[in-house]
Design an enzyme around this catalytic site. Structure first.
Site, PDB file in Angstrom:
ATOM      1  N   SER A 109       0.960  -1.280  -0.031  1.00 21.27           N
ATOM      2  CA  SER A 109       0.001  -0.032   0.053  1.00 21.27           C
ATOM      3  C   SER A 109       0.747   1.033  -0.107  1.00 21.27           C
ATOM      4  CB  SER A 109      -0.954   0.006   1.185  1.00 21.27           C
ATOM      5  OG  SER A 109      -1.387   1.273   1.418  1.00 21.27           O
ATOM      6  N   TYR A 132      -2.830   6.002  -3.764  1.00 22.92           N
ATOM      7  CA  TYR A 132      -4.055   6.845  -3.835  1.00 22.92           C
ATOM      8  C   TYR A 132      -3.791   7.999  -4.828  1.00 22.92           C
ATOM      9  CZ  TYR A 132      -5.360   4.072   0.467  1.00 22.92           C
ATOM     10  OH  TYR A 132      -5.800   3.240   1.107  1.00 22.92           O
ATOM     11  N   THR A 158      -6.598   3.058  -5.922  1.00 21.12           N
ATOM     12  CA  THR A 158      -8.045   3.118  -4.975  1.00 21.12           C
ATOM     13  C   THR A 158      -8.636   4.110  -5.295  1.00 21.12           C
ATOM     14  OG1 THR A 158      -6.768   1.681  -3.352  1.00 21.12           O
ATOM     15  CG2 THR A 158      -8.758   2.816  -2.769  1.00 21.12           C
ATOM     16  N   LYS A 254      -9.358  -0.486  -7.844  1.00 20.51           N
ATOM     17  CA  LYS A 254     -10.009  -1.079  -6.870  1.00 20.51           C
ATOM     18  C   LYS A 254     -11.112   0.017  -6.283  1.00 20.51           C
ATOM     19  CE  LYS A 254      -8.903  -2.871  -2.316  1.00 20.51           C
ATOM     20  NZ  LYS A 254      -9.562  -2.193  -1.392  1.00 20.51           N
ATOM     21  N   HIS A 278     -13.968  -1.448   0.417  1.00 20.75           N
ATOM     22  CA  HIS A 278     -13.131  -0.979   1.365  1.00 20.75           C
ATOM     23  C   HIS A 278     -13.444  -1.662   2.364  1.00 20.75           C
ATOM     24  CE1 HIS A 278      -9.532   1.935   1.072  1.00 20.75           C
ATOM     25  NE2 HIS A 278      -9.616   1.393   2.030  1.00 20.75           N
TER      26      HIS A 278
END
Length: 399
Positions: A109, A132, A158, A254, A278
């Site tokens: 991540s 992100y 995401t 995602k 999420h």
């Protein structure tokens, strides 16, 4: 309770609760608002039943799948999750090693606590980088370039987190990064000294993907403020299309939940989508990914790899998702609680249990390969939602 006595998701969760300070356990276990979507994610799998076929002579099972160009030894993978160093002092190192051992995909991540490069050194299996979209477009480009250099196989953007969800459990304890705990939260840390000793005597907490870009250590930035202040709520399809072109490789979104968005993902050149809410941590009241799976597969499944995550606790959950057309299924809390409970050994035991459950389930279903799973193997119950029944009647949900 010990690791050897953990036989399912709930056993791992109970053991993790014994090991973790309350604020950290609740960070993993918590979700947005009333946590209705969190609960629905798992309950959704109970809306349908498996219909096995017998006497097919299934002595061997091949559960391997190819998704976004990556060969996985099993159709379940470790979804990227943030802050794993808080759950166990080895964090992503333990998960990367376990995923590599089981031949499945592992994700790092943007808020990961080891670097992309270190994850690649630990495991040479398929690796995805989940990131992100920041207001700082230079940071976005830098992250993509670094991912290329590190040998990341798949970029995963995401798209459901342009602002943080209302996670009330964290508000009650004052949980943030860096820690700004209230008295109740501090007390919970005091009664779990082993966690504190491990945290303080191993390498310091870092967010390597954000080093040099965001100051998380001075007390000026919390995780909730990261979502609120650093991420760009104006992110558009045009922005994402530009990133897809720049990456020029396997690119996954995602957080897709609608047919319309799934079709747009195809149009801009994405090679995969993950149906996800999420883990119920963003928009409470949203649908479960499993409930949306069939109609999205029907709309785009022949043009893009469709995956899903959320609420997966059993191998039979994976089989149901595959039967509806998912190419693979993401695991989140399923491996995070074992990580917290016992580090790499915990993650390996969880993945082994999942592998065995999928293998056993495929044999009992009469399916020697994943390709043999189909909607013929499912029946939705009459007590399902009116929408599902209407779709059965009009033929849009085929068996």
């Amino acid at each position: 309770m010990s690791l050897k006595n953990c036989h399912n998701f709930h056993d791992f969760k109970r053991l993790a609760k014994k090991k973790l300070p309350g604020p950290i356990f609740n960070y993993i276990d918590g979700a947005a608002d009333d946590e209705a979507t969190y609960q629905r994610n798992t309950a959704a799998f109970e809306s349908c039943d498996l219909v096995p076929n017998v006497l097919h002579g299934v002595s061997d099972v091949d559960m391997s799948v190819t998704v976004m160009g990556q060969k996985l030894a099993m159709p379940a993978y470790c979804s990227p999750t943030a802050l794993q160093r808080l759950f166990h002092h080895r964090g992503e190192k333990a998960v990367a090693a376990a995923a590599g051992k089981y031949g499945t995909l592992f994700g790092v991540s943007s808020l990961g606590t080891i670097s992309l490069e270190e994850a690649r050194r630990i495991s040479n299996g398929p690796q995805v980088y989940q990131f992100y979209f920041h207001k700082d477009r230079g940071l976005n480009r830098a992250m993509m370039e670094r991912s290329k250099q590190a040998g990341v196989n798949v970029m995963m953007l995401t798209v459901d987190s342009i602002t943080g969800g209302n996670r009330e459990r964290d508000k009650r304890t004052g949980f943030s990064i860096p820690f700004k705990l209230n008295l109740a939260g501090l007390t919970q840390f005091a009664i779990k000294p082993t966690w504190g000793i491990n945290y303080l005597t191993h390498e310091r907490f870092r967010l390597p993907q954000l080093d040099g870009h965001i100051d998380m250590g001075s007390g000026a930035m919390s995780i909730s403020r990261y979502f609120t202040d650093m991420l760009d709520p104006s992110m558009s399809w045009q922005d994402v299309a530009e990133m897809v072109r720049h990456w020029s490789g396997q690119f996954c979104l995602k957080g897709i939940m609608s047919v319309q968005d799934a079709r747009r993902a195809v149009e801009i050149g994405c090679t995969g989508i993950v149906l996800s809410n999420h883990g119920g941590r963003q928009l409470d009241g949203s649908r479960s990914a499993f409930d949306q799976l069939a109609e999205i597969v029907d709309a785009v499944g022949d043009r893009i790899d469709v995956m899903m995550d959320g609420g997966v606790q059993r191998g039979t959950h994976v089989l149901k998702a595959l039967s509806l057309g998912a190419k693979a299924v993401g695991l989140g809390r399923y491996y995070l609680f074992p990580l917290a409970a016992a580090g790499q050994a915990g993650v390996e035991r969880a993945l082994e249990l999942m592998r065995l459950e999928i293998e056993r389930g495929m044999k009992l279903m009469g399916c020697p390969t994943v390709e043999h799973l189909s909607r013929q193997n499912l029946r939705f119950r009459q007590s399902s939602s009116q929408e599902t029944m209407m779709r059965l009647n009009d033929g849009s949900l085929r068996y």
